[in-house]
Design an enzyme around this catalytic site. Sequence first.
Site, PDB file in Angstrom:
ATOM      1  N   GLU A   1       3.704   6.555   3.712  1.00  0.00           N
ATOM      2  CA  GLU A   1       2.924   5.817   3.745  1.00  0.00           C
ATOM      3  C   GLU A   1       3.648   4.511   4.126  1.00  0.00           C
ATOM      4  OE1 GLU A   1       0.592   5.992   6.824  1.00  0.00           O
ATOM      5  OE2 GLU A   1       1.698   4.071   6.621  1.00  0.00           O
TER       6      GLU A   1
ATOM      7  N   ARG B   1      23.033  -9.061   9.648  1.00  0.00           N
ATOM      8  CA  ARG B   1      22.926  -8.651   8.202  1.00  0.00           C
ATOM      9  C   ARG B   1      21.550  -8.500   6.813  1.00  0.00           C
ATOM     10  NH1 ARG B   1      29.397  -9.305   7.381  1.00  0.00           N
ATOM     11  NH2 ARG B   1      28.134 -11.408   6.784  1.00  0.00           N
TER      12      ARG B   1
ATOM     13  N   CYS C   1       2.774  -0.392  -5.920  1.00  0.00           N
ATOM     14  CA  CYS C   1       3.523   0.422  -5.296  1.00  0.00           C
ATOM     15  C   CYS C   1       4.924   0.326  -6.051  1.00  0.00           C
ATOM     16  CB  CYS C   1       3.360   0.529  -3.926  1.00  0.00           C
ATOM     17  SG  CYS C   1       2.150   1.196  -2.952  1.00  0.00           S
TER      18      CYS C   1
ATOM     19  N   LYS D   1      10.889   7.894   1.085  1.00  0.00           N
ATOM     20  CA  LYS D   1       9.613   6.981   0.575  1.00  0.00           C
ATOM     21  C   LYS D   1       9.926   5.638  -0.427  1.00  0.00           C
ATOM     22  CE  LYS D   1       5.989   4.243   0.820  1.00  0.00           C
ATOM     23  NZ  LYS D   1       5.519   3.939   0.976  1.00  0.00           N
TER      24      LYS D   1
HETATM   25  P1  NAD Z   1      -6.534   4.637  -4.064  1.00  0.00           P
HETATM   26  O1  NAD Z   1      -6.390   4.424  -5.816  1.00  0.00           O
HETATM   27  O2  NAD Z   1      -6.492   3.749  -3.790  1.00  0.00           O
HETATM   28  O3  NAD Z   1      -6.711   5.716  -3.758  1.00  0.00           O
HETATM   29  C1  NAD Z   1      -7.531   7.075  -3.925  1.00  0.00           C
HETATM   30  C2  NAD Z   1      -7.898   7.724  -4.015  1.00  0.00           C
HETATM   31  O4  NAD Z   1      -7.886   9.575  -4.336  1.00  0.00           O
HETATM   32  C3  NAD Z   1      -9.192   7.165  -4.713  1.00  0.00           C
HETATM   33  O5  NAD Z   1     -10.074   6.778  -4.192  1.00  0.00           O
HETATM   34  C4  NAD Z   1      -9.403   8.408  -5.802  1.00  0.00           C
HETATM   35  O6  NAD Z   1     -10.599   8.390  -5.733  1.00  0.00           O
HETATM   36  C5  NAD Z   1      -9.265   9.896  -4.791  1.00  0.00           C
HETATM   37  N1  NAD Z   1      -9.330  11.209  -5.888  1.00  0.00           N
HETATM   38  C6  NAD Z   1      -8.462  11.537  -6.413  1.00  0.00           C
HETATM   39  N2  NAD Z   1      -8.290  11.907  -6.806  1.00  0.00           N
HETATM   40  C7  NAD Z   1      -8.950  13.088  -6.004  1.00  0.00           C
HETATM   41  C8  NAD Z   1      -9.638  13.665  -6.271  1.00  0.00           C
HETATM   42  N3  NAD Z   1      -8.563  15.448  -6.764  1.00  0.00           N
HETATM   43  N4  NAD Z   1     -10.411  14.728  -5.063  1.00  0.00           N
HETATM   44  C9  NAD Z   1     -10.734  13.623  -4.316  1.00  0.00           C
HETATM   45  N5  NAD Z   1     -10.239  12.209  -4.260  1.00  0.00           N
HETATM   46  C10 NAD Z   1      -9.327  12.125  -4.941  1.00  0.00           C
HETATM   47  O7  NAD Z   1      -4.590   4.595  -3.882  1.00  0.00           O
HETATM   48  P2  NAD Z   1      -3.784   4.664  -2.031  1.00  0.00           P
HETATM   49  O8  NAD Z   1      -3.455   2.624  -3.006  1.00  0.00           O
HETATM   50  O9  NAD Z   1      -4.727   5.185  -0.936  1.00  0.00           O
HETATM   51  O10 NAD Z   1      -2.715   5.218  -2.570  1.00  0.00           O
HETATM   52  C11 NAD Z   1      -2.378   6.239  -2.822  1.00  0.00           C
HETATM   53  C12 NAD Z   1      -1.071   6.613  -2.185  1.00  0.00           C
HETATM   54  O11 NAD Z   1      -0.332   6.380  -1.879  1.00  0.00           O
HETATM   55  C13 NAD Z   1      -0.437   6.827  -3.205  1.00  0.00           C
HETATM   56  O12 NAD Z   1       0.595   8.068  -3.861  1.00  0.00           O
HETATM   57  C14 NAD Z   1       0.222   5.089  -2.973  1.00  0.00           C
HETATM   58  O13 NAD Z   1       2.008   5.617  -3.741  1.00  0.00           O
HETATM   59  C15 NAD Z   1       0.638   5.666  -2.109  1.00  0.00           C
HETATM   60  N6  NAD Z   1       1.032   4.677  -0.473  1.00  0.00           N
HETATM   61  C16 NAD Z   1       0.067   3.158  -1.116  1.00  0.00           C
HETATM   62  C17 NAD Z   1       0.385   2.418  -0.924  1.00  0.00           C
HETATM   63  C18 NAD Z   1      -0.558   1.359  -0.656  1.00  0.00           C
HETATM   64  O14 NAD Z   1      -0.127   0.337  -0.289  1.00  0.00           O
HETATM   65  N7  NAD Z   1      -1.157   1.036  -1.468  1.00  0.00           N
HETATM   66  C19 NAD Z   1       1.669   2.225   0.295  1.00  0.00           C
HETATM   67  C20 NAD Z   1       1.778   3.526   1.096  1.00  0.00           C
HETATM   68  C21 NAD Z   1       2.073   4.389   0.067  1.00  0.00           C
HETATM   69  C1  UDX Z   2       4.975  -2.303  -0.102  1.00  0.00           C
HETATM   70  C2  UDX Z   2       5.797  -2.150   1.135  1.00  0.00           C
HETATM   71  O1  UDX Z   2       5.850  -2.905   1.888  1.00  0.00           O
HETATM   72  C3  UDX Z   2       5.014  -0.760   1.334  1.00  0.00           C
HETATM   73  O2  UDX Z   2       5.987  -0.592   2.740  1.00  0.00           O
HETATM   74  C4  UDX Z   2       4.910   0.253   1.201  1.00  0.00           C
HETATM   75  O3  UDX Z   2       3.813   0.971   1.879  1.00  0.00           O
HETATM   76  C5  UDX Z   2       3.617  -0.505   0.218  1.00  0.00           C
HETATM   77  O4  UDX Z   2       4.264  -1.117  -0.857  1.00  0.00           O
HETATM   78  P1  UDX Z   2       2.256  -3.795  -0.638  1.00  0.00           P
HETATM   79  O5  UDX Z   2       3.234  -3.931  -1.914  1.00  0.00           O
HETATM   80  O6  UDX Z   2       1.827  -3.489   0.160  1.00  0.00           O
HETATM   81  O7  UDX Z   2       3.195  -3.159   0.016  1.00  0.00           O
HETATM   82  O8  UDX Z   2       2.951  -5.245   0.744  1.00  0.00           O
HETATM   83  P2  UDX Z   2       4.596  -6.170   0.730  1.00  0.00           P
HETATM   84  O9  UDX Z   2       3.644  -6.658   1.528  1.00  0.00           O
HETATM   85  O10 UDX Z   2       5.304  -4.778   0.210  1.00  0.00           O
HETATM   86  O11 UDX Z   2       4.243  -7.267  -1.242  1.00  0.00           O
HETATM   87  C6  UDX Z   2       4.381  -6.942  -1.978  1.00  0.00           C
HETATM   88  C7  UDX Z   2       4.440  -8.365  -3.171  1.00  0.00           C
HETATM   89  O12 UDX Z   2       5.651  -8.096  -2.826  1.00  0.00           O
HETATM   90  C8  UDX Z   2       3.207  -8.476  -3.577  1.00  0.00           C
HETATM   91  O13 UDX Z   2       3.249  -9.310  -3.907  1.00  0.00           O
HETATM   92  C9  UDX Z   2       4.127 -10.037  -2.417  1.00  0.00           C
HETATM   93  O14 UDX Z   2       3.372 -10.923  -2.361  1.00  0.00           O
HETATM   94  C10 UDX Z   2       5.502  -9.649  -2.544  1.00  0.00           C
HETATM   95  N1  UDX Z   2       6.729 -10.874  -2.173  1.00  0.00           N
HETATM   96  C11 UDX Z   2       7.289  -9.686  -1.079  1.00  0.00           C
HETATM   97  C12 UDX Z   2       7.104 -11.687  -2.080  1.00  0.00           C
HETATM   98  O15 UDX Z   2       6.884 -11.886  -3.658  1.00  0.00           O
HETATM   99  N2  UDX Z   2       8.148 -12.166  -2.036  1.00  0.00           N
HETATM  100  C13 UDX Z   2       8.542 -11.753  -0.438  1.00  0.00           C
HETATM  101  O16 UDX Z   2       9.199 -11.783   0.831  1.00  0.00           O
HETATM  102  C14 UDX Z   2       7.856 -10.469   0.097  1.00  0.00           C
END
Ligand code: NAD
Ligand code: UDX
Length: 469
Positions: free
Chosen positions: A162, A262, A278, A222
């Site tokens: 994602e 670029r 992340c 990713k």
């Molecule tokens: P999160 O902690 O918000 O959510 C994860 C959920 O999974 C929790 O609610 C937890 O209770 C549940 N969980 C854990 N173990 C479980 C189990 N055995 N059965 C059922 N539920 C269970 O985490 P998130 O931010 O949603 O991230 C999830 C994944 O997506 C991570 O690998 C993260 O790196 C990735 N990711 C996060 C973002 C972001 O912006 N937060 C973006 C891209 C990818």
């Molecule tokens: C990031 C990636 O952008 C996203 O594609 C991935 O799926 C999850 O991780 P996120 O962490 O939710 O997303 O937010 P992002 O907008 O990337 O910002 C990350 C951090 O960098 C924040 O603290 C933001 O304030 C900081 N940031 C971002 C800066 O300080 N300067 C910038 O120009 C951009």
Amino acid sequence: MIINSITCIGAGYVGGPTMAVIARNCPDIKVTVVDVNEQRIADWNDSNLDNLPVYEPGLKEVVAEARGRNLFFSTDIDAAISEAQMIFISVNTPTKTYGTGKGMAADLKFVELVARKIAEVAASDKIVVEKSTLPVRTAQAIRSILDNTGSGVKFQILSNPEFLAEGTAVNDLQHADRVLIGGDHHTAPGKEAMDALAAIYGRWIPRERILLTNVWSSELSKLTANAFLAQRVSSINAISSLCEQTGADVDEVAAAIGADNRIGPRFLKASVGFGGSCFQKDILNLVYICRSLNLHEVAEYWEQVVKMNDYQKQRFARNIISRLYNTVSGKKIAFLGWAFKKDTNDTRETPAMYVAAALLDDRAEIHIYDPKVSQERIYGDLRNLIAQNQLTIDPAQLPDLVKVCKKPYDACRNAHAIAVLTEWDEFKGYDWQQIYNDMFKPAFIFDGRNILDIEVLKDIGFQTYQIGK
Ligand code: NAD
Ligand code: UDX
């Protein structure tokens, strides 16, 4: 293959919004999101949509449209696994805090537990989709668990990382730059599974934006995407400290280099440092993988991105202390913002907590206002830092040293200095003259996001500091 029933395990910042958007775009597919956290599921089912566990602009409207029609939140994990044709794994994969790889590797215990649960419960063939961010070759580990159940059930494993960013999740999901699907395209069942997932996204994402790769490329893409984005932020932040010493203006430098096609203009905003769940986690994981493969120079290259970020957060805190005559002991510092960026209630790895820790170590008193983050969460963040020995105060003192305010003007009243830690839009529209009148003089303001009109603040009488100016 036509998919009409999807389950997502993990109802967090990714699982919730991602499934809500799939449900909105595919009203004929039943989408069930399950979690072990009962409170989280109750919050997703709350009739008051302001109580959803994730704050994202536009999310409550999507949930309002789909919930109860074809979008369901439940704690009945077994039933949801049984009935689904396709199961997304969207559980957390935090940095390991123990044992081998402590502080670097991704902790895959939740992913493994889910794989074992699917193996135990599934009685019909399933497509299992890795939505969590996972180290390269994790699909192989999942496959070996699922292939050895002895039940005769067949699983196809896809990687579908994602790319949404918090604060813009709904828009990112609805208008994704690309959707990446990694799978076993050399076998007929593998190809069929990839096509089934591509067909779901194809309902609203143009086909040319759906990229099909092998599983390992998808998993590595990713980690690489996050490493590249974070690297841009660390690069401009590195230049920000040089700007402060030379009279160059980092925003002007960013605009000048970003005008080059670029390079491009995005992710060049100098700040107090990047936060979020992340960037740091995924880079450390990349570093760990490189080290495990004896690619030490590659590991060091990427590790520097995280080190530069730590430097930037500490530099900001040190600046506050040195400008306040080398001590903040007993002084009141107001924090505007605690979330790691605007438009989210997420605080994971927020730079604000590291700045707070440095100031609390110097015995400051901190008063915090954030429009979306609760007192409970702020205290939780600080207690975690204490537990990890990154903050050396007695937890019992927290309520005396850190106050969380419901109004920004209360946080700033009688403060010696204000620090802007999150770029919430509302901060720009405050009555800064009134805030100034209510502060101790000289009144300092440290804009860690370069969002305020500094000339106006100077005219009012503030002593100002911006990043990279
Ligand atoms: P999160 O902690 O918000 O959510 C994860 C959920 O999974 C929790 O609610 C937890 O209770 C549940 N969980 C854990 N173990 C479980 C189990 N055995 N059965 C059922 N539920 C269970 O985490 P998130 O931010 O949603 O991230 C999830 C994944 O997506 C991570 O690998 C993260 O790196 C990735 N990711 C996060 C973002 C972001 O912006 N937060 C973006 C891209 C990818
Ligand atoms: C990031 C990636 O952008 C996203 O594609 C991935 O799926 C999850 O991780 P996120 O962490 O939710 O997303 O937010 P992002 O907008 O990337 O910002 C990350 C951090 O960098 C924040 O603290 C933001 O304030 C900081 N940031 C971002 C800066 O300080 N300067 C910038 O120009 C951009």
